[in-house]
Design an enzyme around this catalytic site. Sequence first.
Site, PDB file in Angstrom:
ATOM      1  CB  SER A 289     -44.145  -5.682  -5.746  1.00  0.00           C
ATOM      2  OG  SER A 289     -42.903  -6.319  -5.976  1.00  0.00           O
ATOM      3  CE  LYS A 290     -48.306  -9.959  -1.007  1.00  0.00           C
ATOM      4  NZ  LYS A 290     -48.357  -9.979   0.460  1.00  0.00           N
ATOM      5  NE  ARG A 291     -40.277  -7.937  -8.250  1.00  0.00           N
ATOM      6  CZ  ARG A 291     -39.322  -7.022  -8.170  1.00  0.00           C
ATOM      7  NH1 ARG A 291     -38.105  -7.353  -7.856  1.00  0.00           N
ATOM      8  NH2 ARG A 291     -39.603  -5.764  -8.429  1.00  0.00           N
ATOM      9  N   GLY A 293     -40.932  -8.534  -0.045  1.00  0.00           N
ATOM     10  CA  GLY A 293     -41.410  -8.973   1.251  1.00  0.00           C
ATOM     11  C   GLY A 293     -42.854  -8.564   1.403  1.00  0.00           C
TER      12      GLY A 293
END
Length: 521
Positions: A289-291, A293
């Site tokens: 996920s966005k976490r 990167g």
Amino acid sequence: MGLRFEKAVTRFRSQQAEIPQEVMICTQHELRSGPTSGAVRVRYPPSPTGAQHIGNVRTAILNWLFAKKMGGRFIVRLEDTDRDPSRYRADVIPDILSNLRYLGIEPDEDWEKGGPAGPYIQSERLYLYQNAARELIESGKAYRCYCTPERIAALRAEQQQRGEPTGYDRHCRYLSDSELEKLKAQPFVVRLAVPLEGQTLYHDEVHGDISVENSALDDQVLLKSNGWPTYHLANVVDDHSMGITHVIRGEDWLPSTPKHVLLYQAFGWETPKWTHAPLILGTDHKKLSKRHGDTEFAEYIRKGYLPEALMNFLALLGWSSGEDRELYSVEELIDRFSLEGITPHPAIFDANKLIWMNGEYIRKSSPETIIELSIPYLRKSGLIKTEEDVELAKRVIPLVTDRMKTLDEVVSLTDFFFGDMPKYDPKAVEKWLNSSDSKTILAKILPRLKGIAEEPFTVHLIEAAVRGGIDEMGIPSPQVIHPLRVALTGRMVGPGLFETMAAMGKAKVLSRLKAIIAKEH
RNA sequence: GGCGCCAUCGUUCAGCGGAUAGGACAACGGGUUUUCAUCCCGUAAACCGGGGUUCGAUUCCCCGUGGCGCUACCA
């Protein structure tokens, strides 16, 4: 949970009006026949619900490599049956094919170039799904369900409260003819009549034989109340009518494969071979996920990852040739590719490794290639303003190629070359430029550099001049080289000093030196 | 909760009954060098637990544990 259903209800209502008239009319159309000849046909079915995810591109690569390896055809089909305005994004459609082209993947059939099994956009194939659904209803393999979203939501809430498995209770499957007659005018969905007993068995190329109790399967919605198909129906109908021989997709589809198998059986069609590639997780083993990167593929293009690196890295995400090796050209990937090499366990997206690999490919590329690819980054950053700057860039980029991991780093690696004076790092100044010794040293070197011709101002001549000064002063060379570097570049690290000076040119070297000496006095 | 999938160094990928368990990234140490990087050499580091099967299990089977996925009128 309640929220989700409220959303579903509004969607259900708002879409009634949206359906184009011609969609509602089910024209008679013969379904194409399924897999026939031995030629491999695989597909990549992106859905325009957001920017293309890196994991989806990985799936595309797996499919493409297999097609290339087998001499088959790679088909790209747009799965745009989700028309919810909050998800549907027409603007991302053009990127899907251009992203693939960046990697050097050219589909054999898609919605731009067409092909024998078109159209390749599901919204243009609605009659196929509606015919298929009707065929299933007529043969008793599917049924119309008039349950309202409200009833389904209430049912689910009850089930959850009692701790029971959630799912449709098949209420409408057993409606009598008279009840059916009464509901005739009401909106409905079409559901698959899943066998109540027995089990569905299928073979997966990476996971082996998998069996599921039919009793655990829901009566899946096939056709939504707005007349559009769900993924399950559309993908089966299309894979069959497009003659798809192998379905290679993410493992998140593994649990719904039995439903698809049941559908093929209901139609009396031959199933394709199933291959489920492992999911991609972050290094913390959570879903990417966005976490972790960037998950948007195009972002990697923007940051300056080379196609070769991306292709190589993504191909190795869940696939291995069995060798103790990680760098492969596209040709080598194709040569070695096999479904057997797809790993059963999740693949972890190790951004560090991608960065390393990209650095490898940058260093493998020709200087001309790197120059050409880097210049746009310098332009965008505003460092290149004139033709002269372009010439400077051409001299400077090869100097920093060994240090680049991604193309966008060229900016921070070369910015000090451009403009009149560089930005000075206070720490560097403090260490090498603050003593009175350093200004004396610079003052000693300056005339020797002046003595060199404007053209050619070569590494060799510069080194001779500077070394001459060092010899004359009788001090260790680092005591001269470091102040010089800081004076000219503003920082302590960078390419070799003499190369840096030669690329910078005599005029800029002298003016910067003079400015520093003057400033210190 | 139900169903399914998975399980080797810190991370990743090999290994598909008998090996000193291998490669890479990262880490650490050393060499080259005017700095950083590159490059070269080296060090440390792993078979989730318990039962089986077998002459022999990292490898096959079962259970446990853990992780992940699915469980929508989304794909």
